[in-house]
Design a protein around this motif. Structure first.
Motif, PDB file in Angstrom:
ATOM      1  N   ASP A  60      51.265  42.464  40.185  1.00 24.45           N
ATOM      2  CA  ASP A  60      50.466  41.625  39.392  1.00 24.45           C
ATOM      3  C   ASP A  60      50.353  42.215  37.891  1.00 24.45           C
ATOM      4  OD1 ASP A  60      50.318  39.599  41.351  1.00 24.45           O
ATOM      5  OD2 ASP A  60      48.216  40.426  41.779  1.00 24.45           O
ATOM      6  N   LEU A  61      50.004  43.639  37.739  1.00 23.28           N
ATOM      7  CA  LEU A  61      49.887  44.301  36.624  1.00 23.28           C
ATOM      8  C   LEU A  61      51.025  44.497  35.788  1.00 23.28           C
ATOM      9  CD1 LEU A  61      47.441  47.121  37.738  1.00 23.28           C
ATOM     10  CD2 LEU A  61      46.867  45.200  36.126  1.00 23.28           C
ATOM     11  N   GLU A  62      52.171  44.452  36.586  1.00 30.30           N
ATOM     12  CA  GLU A  62      53.500  44.525  35.975  1.00 30.30           C
ATOM     13  C   GLU A  62      54.216  43.216  35.333  1.00 30.30           C
ATOM     14  OE1 GLU A  62      55.872  46.568  38.748  1.00 30.30           O
ATOM     15  OE2 GLU A  62      55.190  48.589  38.274  1.00 30.30           O
ATOM     16  N   THR A  63      53.672  41.996  35.875  1.00 32.20           N
ATOM     17  CA  THR A  63      54.115  40.878  35.547  1.00 32.20           C
ATOM     18  C   THR A  63      53.598  40.231  34.295  1.00 32.20           C
ATOM     19  OG1 THR A  63      54.113  40.239  37.795  1.00 32.20           O
ATOM     20  CG2 THR A  63      54.134  38.561  36.195  1.00 32.20           C
ATOM     21  N   GLU A  64      54.373  39.925  33.740  1.00 35.69           N
ATOM     22  CA  GLU A  64      54.110  39.348  31.996  1.00 35.69           C
ATOM     23  C   GLU A  64      53.729  38.086  32.170  1.00 35.69           C
ATOM     24  OE1 GLU A  64      53.479  41.512  29.643  1.00 35.69           O
ATOM     25  OE2 GLU A  64      54.119  43.165  30.780  1.00 35.69           O
ATOM     26  N   GLY A  65      52.834  37.264  31.182  1.00 31.93           N
ATOM     27  CA  GLY A  65      52.525  35.997  31.033  1.00 31.93           C
ATOM     28  C   GLY A  65      51.576  35.458  32.012  1.00 31.93           C
ATOM     29  N   ILE A  66      50.933  36.225  32.703  1.00 32.30           N
ATOM     30  CA  ILE A  66      49.693  35.940  33.906  1.00 32.30           C
ATOM     31  C   ILE A  66      48.441  35.520  32.979  1.00 32.30           C
ATOM     32  CG2 ILE A  66      47.962  36.772  35.243  1.00 32.30           C
ATOM     33  CD1 ILE A  66      50.165  38.465  36.611  1.00 32.30           C
ATOM     34  N   GLY A  67      48.087  34.511  33.214  1.00 34.07           N
ATOM     35  CA  GLY A  67      46.751  33.884  32.613  1.00 34.07           C
ATOM     36  C   GLY A  67      45.911  33.411  34.033  1.00 34.07           C
ATOM     37  N   PHE A  68      44.654  33.500  33.303  1.00 34.76           N
ATOM     38  CA  PHE A  68      43.675  32.866  34.455  1.00 34.76           C
ATOM     39  C   PHE A  68      42.941  31.778  33.773  1.00 34.76           C
ATOM     40  CE2 PHE A  68      44.214  37.349  34.715  1.00 34.76           C
ATOM     41  CZ  PHE A  68      44.616  37.446  36.174  1.00 34.76           C
ATOM     42  N   GLY A  69      43.125  31.042  32.744  1.00 42.53           N
ATOM     43  CA  GLY A  69      42.476  29.971  32.410  1.00 42.53           C
ATOM     44  C   GLY A  69      42.302  28.738  33.326  1.00 42.53           C
ATOM     45  N   ILE A  70      41.360  27.836  33.165  1.00 40.64           N
ATOM     46  CA  ILE A  70      41.234  26.970  34.000  1.00 40.64           C
ATOM     47  C   ILE A  70      42.545  25.977  34.431  1.00 40.64           C
ATOM     48  CG2 ILE A  70      39.807  24.490  34.167  1.00 40.64           C
ATOM     49  CD1 ILE A  70      37.545  25.735  32.980  1.00 40.64           C
ATOM     50  N   ALA A  71      42.785  25.738  35.798  1.00 41.32           N
ATOM     51  CA  ALA A  71      43.703  25.212  36.131  1.00 41.32           C
ATOM     52  C   ALA A  71      44.792  25.985  36.497  1.00 41.32           C
ATOM     53  CB  ALA A  71      44.363  23.880  35.259  1.00 41.32           C
ATOM     54  N   SER A  72      44.834  27.367  36.225  1.00 40.97           N
ATOM     55  CA  SER A  72      45.810  28.538  36.554  1.00 40.97           C
ATOM     56  C   SER A  72      45.956  28.434  37.875  1.00 40.97           C
ATOM     57  CB  SER A  72      45.292  29.857  36.067  1.00 40.97           C
ATOM     58  OG  SER A  72      46.069  30.861  36.584  1.00 40.97           O
ATOM     59  N   GLN A  73      47.297  28.487  38.381  1.00 39.25           N
ATOM     60  CA  GLN A  73      47.776  28.666  39.737  1.00 39.25           C
ATOM     61  C   GLN A  73      47.770  29.670  40.249  1.00 39.25           C
ATOM     62  OE1 GLN A  73      47.872  25.622  41.327  1.00 39.25           O
ATOM     63  NE2 GLN A  73      47.284  24.827  39.634  1.00 39.25           N
ATOM     64  N   PHE A  74      47.586  30.921  39.426  1.00 40.75           N
ATOM     65  CA  PHE A  74      47.713  32.150  39.882  1.00 40.75           C
ATOM     66  C   PHE A  74      46.755  32.648  40.350  1.00 40.75           C
ATOM     67  CE2 PHE A  74      47.260  36.746  38.842  1.00 40.75           C
ATOM     68  CZ  PHE A  74      48.367  37.500  39.495  1.00 40.75           C
ATOM     69  N   ASN A  75      46.791  33.368  41.737  1.00 43.61           N
ATOM     70  CA  ASN A  75      45.819  33.975  42.811  1.00 43.61           C
ATOM     71  C   ASN A  75      45.619  35.451  42.888  1.00 43.61           C
ATOM     72  OD1 ASN A  75      44.579  31.338  43.581  1.00 43.61           O
ATOM     73  ND2 ASN A  75      46.299  30.930  44.638  1.00 43.61           N
ATOM     74  N   PRO A  76      45.159  35.941  41.891  1.00 42.25           N
ATOM     75  CA  PRO A  76      45.383  37.660  41.914  1.00 42.25           C
ATOM     76  C   PRO A  76      44.468  38.450  43.146  1.00 42.25           C
ATOM     77  CG  PRO A  76      43.371  36.948  40.568  1.00 42.25           C
ATOM     78  CD  PRO A  76      44.028  35.635  41.077  1.00 42.25           C
ATOM     79  N   LYS A  77      45.389  39.521  43.277  1.00 45.90           N
ATOM     80  CA  LYS A  77      44.777  40.409  44.396  1.00 45.90           C
ATOM     81  C   LYS A  77      43.985  41.390  43.791  1.00 45.90           C
ATOM     82  CE  LYS A  77      48.820  39.425  47.303  1.00 45.90           C
ATOM     83  NZ  LYS A  77      50.150  39.975  47.796  1.00 45.90           N
ATOM     84  N   ILE A  78      42.490  41.407  44.099  1.00 43.54           N
ATOM     85  CA  ILE A  78      41.659  42.419  43.253  1.00 43.54           C
ATOM     86  C   ILE A  78      40.827  42.867  44.274  1.00 43.54           C
ATOM     87  CG2 ILE A  78      40.195  40.524  42.698  1.00 43.54           C
ATOM     88  CD1 ILE A  78      39.395  42.033  40.353  1.00 43.54           C
ATOM     89  N   THR A  79      40.573  44.314  44.254  1.00 42.11           N
ATOM     90  CA  THR A  79      39.725  44.831  45.181  1.00 42.11           C
ATOM     91  C   THR A  79      38.577  45.734  44.481  1.00 42.11           C
ATOM     92  OG1 THR A  79      41.541  45.333  46.746  1.00 42.11           O
ATOM     93  CG2 THR A  79      39.714  46.700  47.138  1.00 42.11           C
ATOM     94  N   VAL A  80      37.340  45.491  44.997  1.00 41.50           N
ATOM     95  CA  VAL A  80      36.313  45.926  44.088  1.00 41.50           C
ATOM     96  C   VAL A  80      35.394  46.905  45.048  1.00 41.50           C
ATOM     97  CG1 VAL A  80      34.215  45.458  42.829  1.00 41.50           C
ATOM     98  CG2 VAL A  80      36.316  43.872  42.655  1.00 41.50           C
ATOM     99  N   THR A  81      34.956  47.930  44.618  1.00 41.75           N
ATOM    100  CA  THR A  81      34.397  48.906  45.157  1.00 41.75           C
ATOM    101  C   THR A  81      33.391  49.620  44.564  1.00 41.75           C
ATOM    102  OG1 THR A  81      35.992  50.742  44.833  1.00 41.75           O
ATOM    103  CG2 THR A  81      36.369  49.533  46.812  1.00 41.75           C
ATOM    104  N   LYS A  82      32.117  49.774  44.860  1.00 34.90           N
ATOM    105  CA  LYS A  82      30.893  50.455  44.402  1.00 34.90           C
ATOM    106  C   LYS A  82      31.227  51.980  44.160  1.00 34.90           C
ATOM    107  CE  LYS A  82      25.757  50.345  44.383  1.00 34.90           C
ATOM    108  NZ  LYS A  82      24.615  49.979  45.146  1.00 34.90           N
ATOM    109  N   LEU A  83      30.747  52.317  42.822  1.00 32.61           N
ATOM    110  CA  LEU A  83      31.113  53.709  42.498  1.00 32.61           C
ATOM    111  C   LEU A  83      29.929  54.455  43.125  1.00 32.61           C
ATOM    112  CD1 LEU A  83      32.245  53.510  38.819  1.00 32.61           C
ATOM    113  CD2 LEU A  83      33.536  53.960  40.802  1.00 32.61           C
TER     114      LEU A  83
END
Length: 207
Positions: A184-207
């Protein structure tokens, strides 16, 4: 209600994505936040004030660049002409629906240097990139940053959205570690605006 909630959620995801895509930008933000007292061991209510948040100039530039690079809303709602009229010499018949484009000026070559790149420094008048942009003749006008529209019909939630973005980003960067899929990070042209069809894979951990 979408104002200040749904749109801000999209912009937050976009901001986190760009921070991970450009690690030097993330590191610079971390250094500023630490300098301004935004750390894990501080009293949240005392530290996260409007004044302290506004002192984070690079954070402000990052939020502005996020809004410019990946606007959550590309255009306005439809307007319907109630009678035959003319705007700037263009005839508009009764019943015609029109909407305002909010995105094209955000990428205009005559107003922005390297418009497709994520460069928070373009909003800092003291930065080398800003000076380089001015020397290249890239001068913005009142429509260059119209993601919230203009006039009486502008976004009522823009002040809330700006502050929400700054507070949440400051907290997440100092309290959480977040990662995106490498592809995902290497892909160009990704956007997250309303109606975007992109579903990112994100992991969040507490420091």
């Amino acid at each position: 209600m979408a104002g200040g909630t749904e749109t801000t959620a999209h912009s937050l995801l976009s901001c986190l994505y760009y921070l991970k895509k450009y690690p030097n930008t993330l590191q610079k933000l971390k250094e500023e936040l630490h300098k301004e007292g935004f750390r894990k061991d501080v009293d949240y209510e005392k530290q996260y004030t409007v004044e302290n948040i506004q002192n984070c100039s690079y954070l402000n530039c990052i939020v502005k660049e996020t809004f410019r690079r990946d606007a959550s809303v590309p255009d306005t709602f439809d307007y319907c002409s109630i009678e035959d009229t003319e705007i700037c010499g263009v005839p508009i018949a009764k019943g015609i629906k029109v909407k305002l484009d909010l995105v094209s000026n955000l990428f205009a070559d005559d107003q922005w240097l390297e418009p497709l790149e994520f460069v928070p420094e373009r909003h800092d008048i003291e930065s080398d990139f800003y000076k380089k942009s001015r020397n290249a003749g890239k001068i913005q006008n009142s429509y260059s940053r119209r993601i919230f529209s203009h006039g009486r019909r502008n976004c009522a939630g823009q002040s809330l959205a700006n502050m929400e973005m700054k507070v949440i980003i400051a907290y997440l960067v100092t309290h959480m570690e977040f990662t995106f899929d490498k592809k995902d990070l290497e892909t160009e042209g990704i956007g997250f605006g309303i109606a975007s069809q992109f579903n990112p894979k994100i992991t969040v951990t507490k420091l």
